[in-house]
Every structure is written in structure tokens, then in C-alpha cells.
Motif scaffolding. Structure first.
Motif, mmCIF file in Angstrom:
data_model
loop_
_atom_site.group_PDB
_atom_site.id
_atom_site.type_symbol
_atom_site.label_atom_id
_atom_site.label_comp_id
_atom_site.label_asym_id
_atom_site.label_seq_id
_atom_site.Cartn_x
_atom_site.Cartn_y
_atom_site.Cartn_z
ATOM 1 N N ARG A 1 0.525 -9.961 2.797
ATOM 2 C CA ARG A 1 1.112 -11.199 2.298
ATOM 3 C C ARG A 1 1.270 -11.169 0.783
ATOM 4 N NH1 ARG A 1 1.420 -17.017 2.895
ATOM 5 N NH2 ARG A 1 2.745 -17.541 1.133
ATOM 6 N N THR A 2 0.267 -10.708 0.080
ATOM 7 C CA THR A 2 0.254 -10.837 -1.376
ATOM 8 C C THR A 2 0.937 -9.683 -2.089
ATOM 9 O OG1 THR A 2 -1.949 -9.798 -1.529
ATOM 10 C CG2 THR A 2 -1.866 -12.190 -1.261
ATOM 11 N N GLU A 3 0.936 -8.511 -1.499
ATOM 12 C CA GLU A 3 1.564 -7.367 -2.164
ATOM 13 C C GLU A 3 3.075 -7.527 -2.254
ATOM 14 O OE1 GLU A 3 -1.850 -4.027 -1.070
ATOM 15 O OE2 GLU A 3 0.067 -4.033 0.010
ATOM 16 N N GLN A 4 3.701 -8.131 -1.227
ATOM 17 C CA GLN A 4 5.145 -8.322 -1.318
ATOM 18 C C GLN A 4 5.472 -9.327 -2.425
ATOM 19 O OE1 GLN A 4 7.051 -11.224 -0.077
ATOM 20 N NE2 GLN A 4 5.147 -12.378 0.183
ATOM 21 N N ALA A 5 4.611 -10.317 -2.607
ATOM 22 C CA ALA A 5 4.841 -11.283 -3.690
ATOM 23 C C ALA A 5 4.673 -10.612 -5.051
ATOM 24 C CB ALA A 5 3.883 -12.462 -3.557
ATOM 25 N N TYR A 6 3.693 -9.714 -5.162
ATOM 26 C CA TYR A 6 3.501 -9.029 -6.441
ATOM 27 C C TYR A 6 4.650 -8.067 -6.727
ATOM 28 C CZ TYR A 6 1.297 -6.642 -10.332
ATOM 29 O OH TYR A 6 1.034 -6.127 -11.580
ATOM 30 N N ALA A 7 5.157 -7.401 -5.696
ATOM 31 C CA ALA A 7 6.300 -6.511 -5.885
ATOM 32 C C ALA A 7 7.503 -7.296 -6.397
ATOM 33 C CB ALA A 7 6.637 -5.801 -4.573
ATOM 34 N N LYS B 1 9.735 1.144 -10.042
ATOM 35 C CA LYS B 1 9.174 2.255 -9.264
ATOM 36 C C LYS B 1 7.843 1.864 -8.640
ATOM 37 C CE LYS B 1 9.505 6.532 -10.443
ATOM 38 N NZ LYS B 1 9.394 7.815 -11.167
ATOM 39 N N ALA B 2 7.021 1.122 -9.385
ATOM 40 C CA ALA B 2 5.736 0.663 -8.853
ATOM 41 C C ALA B 2 5.934 -0.296 -7.691
ATOM 42 C CB ALA B 2 4.909 0.013 -9.958
ATOM 43 N N ALA B 3 6.925 -1.181 -7.813
ATOM 44 C CA ALA B 3 7.211 -2.120 -6.731
ATOM 45 C C ALA B 3 7.652 -1.377 -5.479
ATOM 46 C CB ALA B 3 8.289 -3.110 -7.168
ATOM 47 N N ARG B 4 8.511 -0.374 -5.652
ATOM 48 C CA ARG B 4 8.948 0.407 -4.499
ATOM 49 C C ARG B 4 7.766 1.144 -3.862
ATOM 50 N NH1 ARG B 4 12.857 3.069 -1.621
ATOM 51 N NH2 ARG B 4 14.637 1.988 -2.552
ATOM 52 N N ALA B 5 6.938 1.772 -4.666
ATOM 53 C CA ALA B 5 5.798 2.514 -4.125
ATOM 54 C C ALA B 5 4.851 1.590 -3.370
ATOM 55 C CB ALA B 5 5.062 3.240 -5.254
ATOM 56 N N LEU B 6 4.595 0.414 -3.939
ATOM 57 C CA LEU B 6 3.699 -0.549 -3.298
ATOM 58 C C LEU B 6 4.265 -1.004 -1.959
ATOM 59 C CD1 LEU B 6 1.143 -2.333 -3.522
ATOM 60 C CD2 LEU B 6 2.568 -4.040 -4.683
ATOM 61 N N MET B 7 5.564 -1.323 -1.941
ATOM 62 C CA MET B 7 6.155 -1.824 -0.702
ATOM 63 C C MET B 7 6.318 -0.723 0.339
ATOM 64 S SD MET B 7 5.991 -4.859 -1.166
ATOM 65 C CE MET B 7 6.349 -5.041 0.572
ATOM 66 N N GLY C 1 12.271 1.725 -20.230
ATOM 67 C CA GLY C 1 11.073 2.421 -19.757
ATOM 68 C C GLY C 1 10.150 1.526 -18.955
ATOM 69 N N GLU C 2 9.844 0.330 -19.491
ATOM 70 C CA GLU C 2 8.913 -0.545 -18.783
ATOM 71 C C GLU C 2 9.509 -1.076 -17.492
ATOM 72 O OE1 GLU C 2 5.874 -4.301 -19.561
ATOM 73 O OE2 GLU C 2 7.281 -3.698 -21.151
ATOM 74 N N SER C 3 10.783 -1.423 -17.521
ATOM 75 C CA SER C 3 11.417 -1.916 -16.302
ATOM 76 C C SER C 3 11.492 -0.827 -15.238
ATOM 77 C CB SER C 3 12.819 -2.460 -16.610
ATOM 78 O OG SER C 3 12.741 -3.660 -17.355
ATOM 79 N N THR C 4 11.755 0.403 -15.667
ATOM 80 C CA THR C 4 11.765 1.530 -14.723
ATOM 81 C C THR C 4 10.419 1.672 -14.037
ATOM 82 O OG1 THR C 4 13.450 2.728 -15.983
ATOM 83 C CG2 THR C 4 12.076 4.010 -14.473
ATOM 84 N N HIS C 5 9.358 1.615 -14.823
ATOM 85 C CA HIS C 5 8.023 1.777 -14.241
ATOM 86 C C HIS C 5 7.687 0.628 -13.295
ATOM 87 C CE1 HIS C 5 6.851 4.617 -17.711
ATOM 88 N NE2 HIS C 5 6.973 5.311 -16.606
ATOM 89 N N GLN C 6 8.062 -0.590 -13.649
ATOM 90 C CA GLN C 6 7.777 -1.720 -12.770
ATOM 91 C C GLN C 6 8.534 -1.607 -11.449
ATOM 92 O OE1 GLN C 6 8.484 -5.214 -15.428
ATOM 93 N NE2 GLN C 6 6.410 -5.802 -14.822
#
Length: 409
Positions: A335-341, A303-309, A296-301
């Protein structure tokens, strides 16, 4: 879980009559063959020539090539979606070929003389790079004489040119961070790529020994980051691609590769544990609460990374189409959002790998390769989240950017 996604790209026709329409589908069609060679790619420590030929057959290498040379001048989201899929099949191939593609964007900012040298006779030509300014040089009439060993040049076995970093001093004695473009006939490749991750990227060293590089093959990096300063931008006044700083396009491959790895790892983990039983107890692993929590947590992370990018990539596209260079705030976000994703993707994969059991460590199991590859992706200098979080913090607090942490754009 994302394999049925349909990506609708607008049609762009090149001077050769080719079109970017259907590019995503063409890339997806070759994924099984790339994935079948992933283990061998690692063992070879280089991307197989067959992979390069397959990818070029889709036309992906022309995505950032100027239309006038037979390219598509397509957008960053179109490229990134393709690269995510390639990374799900073979991250090393995605890393090396992705960089080869983005270097076309870079070279389009050089003078026409250089662009003609690279593409006029063969628009399929590509470049590798080693952009850290480690080169040594002497000034010469009409250019410089360059020497040095330039490491980490991914995909260099398959390229006709190399983009190499050097600090060239101007008339005032200031060191100007610049990139010199050198043809393959002027350098040798040192077979020194022995790495526990991205092993198949072939990120070997380029060795240059007293090679003359004319001025038209040298550009200051800052001239390719800020509006209207590059030598090549005047060639493309109506382009909906090139009126944007080069570095975010170069760096786009990191988050795309990380996302592709993470989505593949999640799919493999779910598939393995759906009917997996404990060897000693016979308990169905996929029904255990700790396993469900990890999924569950990995799925959300992820999906969040995809949405952000996807939001970030669309913002890149909007700026390029409107020929608007990013503000300092926007540049820091890119610059920073790709690193967070990538941070989220890495955490997601590591969480799943920790619960994958002993068999995941066997060399034939793709989970161990995905685990290694996502962690080296997060280790790249451009994706260092410790630096990027500081940059965002400074921006939020109204402090001037600190080039020692995370320069932008």
C-alpha cells in the motif's frame, strides 16, 4: 531512456487461443497513435473510442480476465509494464483503460452468475467504477434498490457495467462496505467532468435512480480482501492470479501511470535542453550546473521509483502464484510503497518543469500536461503519502493499523 527495454512475458493461452506473449510489443506498437491524440483527448474530456478500440486490439483488456472466458490470467508485472508505456503516450488513456482492466480482476471474485452475465456472451465487456460508498438503498426481496450519484467513474463512456459503492447493513445492523455491479442500461452518465488534469479520462458521474440490484451482483469488500472469502474464488482453485486481495491490483494503475508520466517528462526535458540556448545570452542551457543537478536528481528518483515498484509488482506476482495472501506487514508495504513511488515521480517532474521555461506553459507543449497529470495522480486518496507514511510508521513501531489513515491491504 527506457524505450528500448524488452519485457519477456511467459506465454499463457486463453480459451480462445489468444496468448499474452507479445502483448508488450503490441502495446508499444500503438503508442505513436495514442500520443498523437493526447491533446485532443484532453479537449474531448474523454478517451476517444479509437483509443479504446486500439487497446482492445492488443488484448490488454483480457490480461486479468479468467481463462475460461477467453482471458490471459497474466501477472501484475506484465500489466504494469504495459500501462507505464501507455501513460508515457497519454496518461488519461492509461488511467481510464487501466482501471477497466483491473475491474476484470475484481469481477472474477463475484459469483459465477454475475461473471456469466458480464462475459459469457462478450468477453470484451468491461466495467468502470465509483467505489466510495455513497449509494443510498432500500432492502428488497433478493437484493437492494440502489440510488445515487457516483462520481469519478473513469472511462464510463466505454464500459458496459459499473461497480458502485454502498454501505449495506447486515442482520446485526452493521454497515458493510460493499460493491454493487450495475449494467449500463440501468444508469445514466452525467457529463460533469471538468478538471484541469487527467482531463481526458472521462471521469464522469454515474446516476442511478431506484435500480434493483440482485444479491449475486453485490459483494462485501472485505470478502475480496481476505483469503478464501469471495464468492468467485472457488471457481479458480488452480489460478496463479486470483488468490490475492483485489485492492492492490486496483491500485496498481496509480504508480504505473505516475512512472510512465515521469519517464516521459525526463526524456522530453533532456531532449529539449540538449541544444537549447538562452534567448538573451545564447548560453547552452544543458551545460549549466543547475540544469545538470535537476536532471541528475530527477533521474535517480525516477529510477528508484521504477526499482521499488518492479520489486513490489514481482512480490504481488509471487504471492498470487503461490496462493499466499499477504501478511499485515506485506500489505502495508504494498500500500505505502506505491504512494512513495508516486511521491518521487511527482517531485522529479515538478523539479524538471520548474526549469522548463515559459514555453512549457503553452497548451501545445506536452510538459504542461505531464506536470498537471502527475500531480493529480499524487492527489488520489489511495496515493496520499501523508496517510501512507503514517501507516508504515505504525507498522514499524508495532502499533495496530489505523483504518483512519491507510487501511491495508
Amino acid at each position: 531512456m527506457y524505450s528500448n527495454q524488452v519485457v519477456d512475458f511467459p506465454s499463457r493461452t486463453s480459451a480462445t487461443g489468444q496468448t499474452a506473449n507479445g502483448l508488450y510489443e503490441r502495446v508499444c506498437a500503438i503508442l505513436p497513435e495514442l500520443e498523437a491524440r493526447a491533446s485532443q483527448t484532453e479537449k474531448n474530456r474523454a478517451v476517444p473510442a479509437e483509443n479504446i478500440q486500439l487497446l482492445k486490439s492488443t488484448g490488454l483488456h483480457r490480461i486479468f480476465l479468467p481463462i475460461s472466458y477467453g482471458g490471459y490470467e497474466a501477472s501484475l508485472p506484465e500489466f504494469a509494464q504495459c500501462l507505464v508505456k501507455i501513460a508515457s503516450a497519454c496518461a488519461s488513456t492509461a488511467w481510464a483503460f487501466g482501471l477497466m482492466c483491473t475491474h476484470n480482476y475484481l469481477l472474477a471474485h463475484y459469483p459465477k452468475q454475475l461473471q456469466d452475465e458480464v462475459w459469457a456472451d462478450d468477453p470484451n465487456c468491461t466495467a468502470s467504477s465509483s467505489i466510495a460508498p455513497l449509494g443510498h438503498y432500500e432492502e428488497a426481496e433478493g437484493g437492494i434498490v440502489l440510488s445515487g450519484t457516483f462520481g469519478w467513474s473513469s472511462g464510463c463512456d466505454h464500459t458496459e457495467w459499473a461497480v458502485l459503492g454502498v454501505n449495506r447493513r447486515n442482520a446485526q445492523g452493521q454497515a458493510i462496505y460493499s460493491l454493487a455491479v450495475v449494467p449500463s442500461c440501468d444508469y445514466s452518465i452525467k457529463d460533469d467532468w471538468h478538471c484541469m488534469a487527467m482531463s481526458g479520462s472521462g471521469s464522469k458521474s454515474i446516476v442511478v435512480d431506484k435500480v434493483f440490484v440482485p444479491n449475486h451482483r453485490i459483494q462485501a469488500i472485505d470478502d475480496m480482501l481476505y483469503e478464501g472469502r469471495s464468492a468467485g474464488i472457488a471457481l479458480y482453485p488452480d489460478s496463479t492470479l486470483f488468490h490475492s486481495p483485489y485492492r492492490p491490483y486496483f491500485a496498481s494503475i496509480f504508480a504505473a501511470v505516475g512512472l510512465g508520466i515521469a519517464e516521459k517528462a525526463l526524456a522530453l526535458f533532456i531532449d529539449k535542453n540538449r541544444n537549447r540556448k538562452r534567448a538573451y545570452s545564447g548560453i547552452l542551457v544543458g551545460t549549466l550546473p543547475p540544469m545538470l543537478l535537476r536532471i541528475g536528481e530527477s533521474t535517480h528518483q525516477i529510477k528508484a521509483a521504477r526499482a521499488l515498484m518492479e520489486q513490489s509488482w514481482q512480490d504481488h506476482r509471487h504471492h498470487a502464484e503461490q496462493q499466499i495472501y499477504p501478511s499485515q506487514r506485506t500489505a502495508v508495504e504494498w500500500r505505502t510503497e506505491q504512494a512513495y513511488a508516486i511521491k518521487m515521480c511527482t517531485e522529479a517532474v515538478n523539479r524538471l518543469f520548474a526549469a522548463s521555461g515559459g514555453s512549457a506553459w503553452l497548451e501545445h507543449n506536452p510538459m504542461q500536461r505531464l506536470f498537471r497529470d502527475v500531480n493529480i495522480t499524487a492527489a488520489h486518496a489511495y496515493t496520499d503519502y501523508d496517510l501512507c507514511s503514517q501507516a508504515m510508521g505504525r507498522e514499524q513501531m508495532g502499533l495496530p493499523p489505523d483504518p483512519m489513515t491507510a487501511p491495508a491491504p
